[in-house]
Write a protein that holds these residues in place. Structure first.
Motif, PDB file in Angstrom:
ATOM      1  N   ASP A 178       3.525   2.447 -14.057  1.00 23.14           N
ATOM      2  CA  ASP A 178       2.936   3.702 -14.524  1.00 23.14           C
ATOM      3  C   ASP A 178       3.455   4.912 -13.742  1.00 23.14           C
ATOM      4  N   GLN A 179       4.612   4.769 -13.094  1.00 26.38           N
ATOM      5  CA  GLN A 179       5.088   5.830 -12.204  1.00 26.38           C
ATOM      6  C   GLN A 179       6.307   6.588 -12.726  1.00 26.38           C
ATOM      7  N   GLU A 180       6.740   6.330 -13.934  1.00 25.18           N
ATOM      8  CA  GLU A 180       7.956   6.974 -14.429  1.00 25.18           C
ATOM      9  C   GLU A 180       7.850   8.495 -14.371  1.00 25.18           C
ATOM     10  N   GLY A 181       6.760   9.048 -14.885  1.00 26.78           N
ATOM     11  CA  GLY A 181       6.603  10.499 -14.896  1.00 26.78           C
ATOM     12  C   GLY A 181       6.572  11.090 -13.504  1.00 26.78           C
ATOM     13  N   ALA A 182       5.827  10.453 -12.605  1.00 22.15           N
ATOM     14  CA  ALA A 182       5.708  10.962 -11.237  1.00 22.15           C
ATOM     15  C   ALA A 182       7.049  10.908 -10.502  1.00 22.15           C
ATOM     16  N   ILE A 183       7.815   9.847 -10.730  1.00 24.33           N
ATOM     17  CA  ILE A 183       9.122   9.717 -10.078  1.00 24.33           C
ATOM     18  C   ILE A 183      10.089  10.776 -10.607  1.00 24.33           C
ATOM     19  N   LYS A 184      10.032  11.051 -11.897  1.00 22.97           N
ATOM     20  CA  LYS A 184      10.903  12.079 -12.473  1.00 22.97           C
ATOM     21  C   LYS A 184      10.516  13.469 -11.989  1.00 22.97           C
ATOM     22  N   ASP A 185       9.240  13.668 -11.704  1.00 22.81           N
ATOM     23  CA  ASP A 185       8.803  14.950 -11.139  1.00 22.81           C
ATOM     24  C   ASP A 185       9.248  15.092  -9.685  1.00 22.81           C
ATOM     25  N   LEU A 186       9.296  13.974  -8.978  1.00 17.04           N
ATOM     26  CA  LEU A 186       9.614  13.996  -7.549  1.00 17.04           C
ATOM     27  C   LEU A 186      11.113  14.139  -7.295  1.00 17.04           C
ATOM     28  N   PHE A 187      11.924  13.451  -8.085  1.00 18.26           N
ATOM     29  CA  PHE A 187      13.372  13.451  -7.892  1.00 18.26           C
ATOM     30  C   PHE A 187      14.077  14.170  -9.042  1.00 18.26           C
ATOM     31  N   ASP A 234       0.819  -1.211   0.000  1.00 16.94           N
ATOM     32  CA  ASP A 234       0.000   0.000   0.000  1.00 16.94           C
ATOM     33  C   ASP A 234       0.856   1.266   0.000  1.00 16.94           C
ATOM     34  N   GLY A 235       0.893   1.933  -1.160  1.00 15.32           N
ATOM     35  CA  GLY A 235       1.649   3.175  -1.298  1.00 15.32           C
ATOM     36  C   GLY A 235       0.844   4.415  -0.965  1.00 15.32           C
ATOM     37  N   LYS A 236      -0.259   4.237  -0.264  1.00 16.25           N
ATOM     38  CA  LYS A 236      -1.165   5.317   0.146  1.00 16.25           C
ATOM     39  C   LYS A 236      -1.891   5.897  -1.075  1.00 16.25           C
ATOM     40  N   GLU A 237      -2.414   7.103  -0.932  1.00 18.96           N
ATOM     41  CA  GLU A 237      -3.385   7.634  -1.890  1.00 18.96           C
ATOM     42  C   GLU A 237      -2.906   7.603  -3.339  1.00 18.96           C
ATOM     43  N   ASP A 238      -1.694   8.093  -3.601  1.00 27.52           N
ATOM     44  CA  ASP A 238      -1.222   8.171  -4.982  1.00 27.52           C
ATOM     45  C   ASP A 238      -0.086   7.198  -5.285  1.00 27.52           C
ATOM     46  N   GLY A 239       0.244   6.340  -4.327  1.00 25.77           N
ATOM     47  CA  GLY A 239       1.315   5.375  -4.528  1.00 25.77           C
ATOM     48  C   GLY A 239       2.711   5.925  -4.328  1.00 25.77           C
ATOM     49  N   LEU A 240       2.817   7.202  -3.983  1.00 27.28           N
ATOM     50  CA  LEU A 240       4.128   7.860  -3.900  1.00 27.28           C
ATOM     51  C   LEU A 240       4.539   8.218  -2.476  1.00 27.28           C
ATOM     52  N   PHE A 241       3.725   7.871  -1.498  1.00 25.00           N
ATOM     53  CA  PHE A 241       3.971   8.295  -0.118  1.00 25.00           C
ATOM     54  C   PHE A 241       5.377   7.921   0.355  1.00 25.00           C
ATOM     55  N   PHE A 242       5.774   6.682   0.116  1.00 22.80           N
ATOM     56  CA  PHE A 242       7.057   6.220   0.654  1.00 22.80           C
ATOM     57  C   PHE A 242       8.242   6.719  -0.173  1.00 22.80           C
ATOM     58  N   TYR A 243       8.020   7.040  -1.435  1.00 21.79           N
ATOM     59  CA  TYR A 243       9.089   7.669  -2.215  1.00 21.79           C
ATOM     60  C   TYR A 243       9.387   9.063  -1.658  1.00 21.79           C
ATOM     61  N   ARG A 244       8.347   9.773  -1.248  1.00 25.55           N
ATOM     62  CA  ARG A 244       8.566  11.089  -0.629  1.00 25.55           C
ATOM     63  C   ARG A 244       9.338  10.935   0.679  1.00 25.55           C
ATOM     64  N   GLU A 245       8.995   9.899   1.428  1.00 24.53           N
ATOM     65  CA  GLU A 245       9.695   9.648   2.687  1.00 24.53           C
ATOM     66  C   GLU A 245      11.171   9.341   2.432  1.00 24.53           C
ATOM     67  N   LEU A 246      11.438   8.558   1.411  1.00 22.75           N
ATOM     68  CA  LEU A 246      12.825   8.238   1.075  1.00 22.75           C
ATOM     69  C   LEU A 246      13.573   9.476   0.588  1.00 22.75           C
ATOM     70  N   LYS A 247      12.908  10.308  -0.189  1.00 23.32           N
ATOM     71  CA  LYS A 247      13.542  11.540  -0.667  1.00 23.32           C
ATOM     72  C   LYS A 247      13.969  12.417   0.502  1.00 23.32           C
ATOM     73  N   SER A 248      13.158  12.451   1.550  1.00 23.44           N
ATOM     74  CA  SER A 248      13.450  13.310   2.699  1.00 23.44           C
ATOM     75  C   SER A 248      14.728  12.896   3.429  1.00 23.44           C
ATOM     76  N   LEU A 249      15.194  11.671   3.192  1.00 26.09           N
ATOM     77  CA  LEU A 249      16.431  11.218   3.826  1.00 26.09           C
ATOM     78  C   LEU A 249      17.657  11.902   3.232  1.00 26.09           C
ATOM     79  N   GLY A 250      17.537  12.369   1.998  1.00 29.66           N
ATOM     80  CA  GLY A 250      18.650  13.069   1.357  1.00 29.66           C
ATOM     81  C   GLY A 250      19.823  12.174   1.008  1.00 29.66           C
ATOM     82  N   LEU A 251      19.579  10.899   0.845  1.00 32.87           N
ATOM     83  CA  LEU A 251      20.654   9.939   0.587  1.00 32.87           C
ATOM     84  C   LEU A 251      20.749   9.622  -0.906  1.00 32.87           C
ATOM     85  N   LYS A 252      21.971   9.626  -1.433  1.00 36.27           N
ATOM     86  CA  LYS A 252      22.208   9.252  -2.832  1.00 36.27           C
ATOM     87  C   LYS A 252      23.503   8.452  -2.912  1.00 36.27           C
ATOM     88  N   PRO A 253      23.540   7.501  -3.845  1.00 34.03           N
ATOM     89  CA  PRO A 253      22.498   7.128  -4.795  1.00 34.03           C
ATOM     90  C   PRO A 253      21.395   6.292  -4.158  1.00 34.03           C
TER      91      PRO A 253
END
Length: 258
Positions: free
Chosen positions: A230-239, A203-222
């Motif tokens: 179907d998430q390529e566009g949304a992921i490219k917008d997020l990161f 369960d990725g919550k409402e739009d399926g991106l909840f946990f990607y946002r949480e991971l982004k907040s960690l500031g860790l790369k790579p």
């Protein structure tokens, strides 16, 4: 009854029938196939076969019925409700292996049964991994699999959510297969998934991106992340600085964030 007759009567595919026969008899499935006219089963094995087939016919996934499955060329213990390994996730491991070879410590949240971290550890003896999951059953299963593959001394498993688990500055990379199915789409999944597998782990919550946002907040790369088809566009917008890798069905499958 010899195995040849049993195979002909089985309601399962030949592949799945051989997997069950291997499980109940302890014989290699290839040996069973090549010698099916010669091998006879005793009553105990026959009853175990019938019992396992009955579980599968009732809806239990084959992987749970036999308690194991194969991923990236290795056998893993599989127990409900921890998610069953999917072959698409092997692409996540393939890409991670290309990227992390010179790193020392990795982090895998949402570890599940441990298949990703353990696959990386088996390939790179110098590597250490920190893995987390909020599901106690998943943490326990990861530890079982780590011991099975003799990498338990290089895998730290923490039962916690992502944000509270570790000091990020000590980690070189992150690899994850987070929950990414929108809540409203969960009821479209196969019946066996809904009845046996841990829906919270999907369960990725409402739009399926909840946990990607949480991971982004960690500031860790790579970061090497599995994504929905179907998430390529949304992921490219997020990161920023995202490379998307397609699977063998030509669907977006892995996002690499540098």
């Amino acid at each position: 009854m010899n195995i040849s007759a049993l195979i002909k009567q089985s309601p399962l595919s030949l592949r799945d029938t051989l997997i069950v026969l291997e499980y109940v008899s302890g014989l290699d499935k290839n040996y069973i196939f090549l010698n099916q006219d010669k091998i006879k089963l005793n009553q105990d094995i026959l009853e175990a076969f019938k019992s396992t087939i009955s579980k599968i016919q009732s809806g239990m996934p084959l992987q749970y019925a036999i308690g194991k499955w194969w991923f990236f060329g290795h056998e893993f213990i599989i127990e409900p409700p921890v998610l069953i390994p999917r072959p698409e996730t092997e692409i996540l491991v393939e890409k991670a292996l290309e990227i992390v070879k010179d790193y020392q410590i990795g982090f895998e949240p949402f570890v599940g049964s441990g298949i990703v971290s353990i696959s990386l550890l088996k390939y790179y003896p110098h590597l250490k991994m920190i893995a987390t999951d909020i599901n106690k059953k998943a943490c326990e299963l990861t530890l079982k699999n780590a011991k099975l593959h003799k990498v338990e001394d290089r895998l730290l498993v923490i039962c916690s959510d992502v944000a509270k688990a570790i000091k990020i500055e000590k980690v070189d990379f992150l690899v994850a297969n987070p929950p990414y199915i929108p809540t409203k789409a969960l009821n479209t999944l196969e019946k066996s998934v809904l009845e046996y597998e841990d829906i919270k782990a999907l369960d990725g919550k409402e739009d399926g991106l909840f946990f990607y946002r949480e991971l982004k907040s960690l500031g860790l790369k790579p970061m090497i992340l599995e994504i929905g088809h179907d998430q390529e566009g949304a992921i490219k917008d997020l990161f920023e600085n995202v490379e998307v890798i397609y699977d063998y069905s030509n669907n977006p499958r892995v996002a690499i964030i540098r």
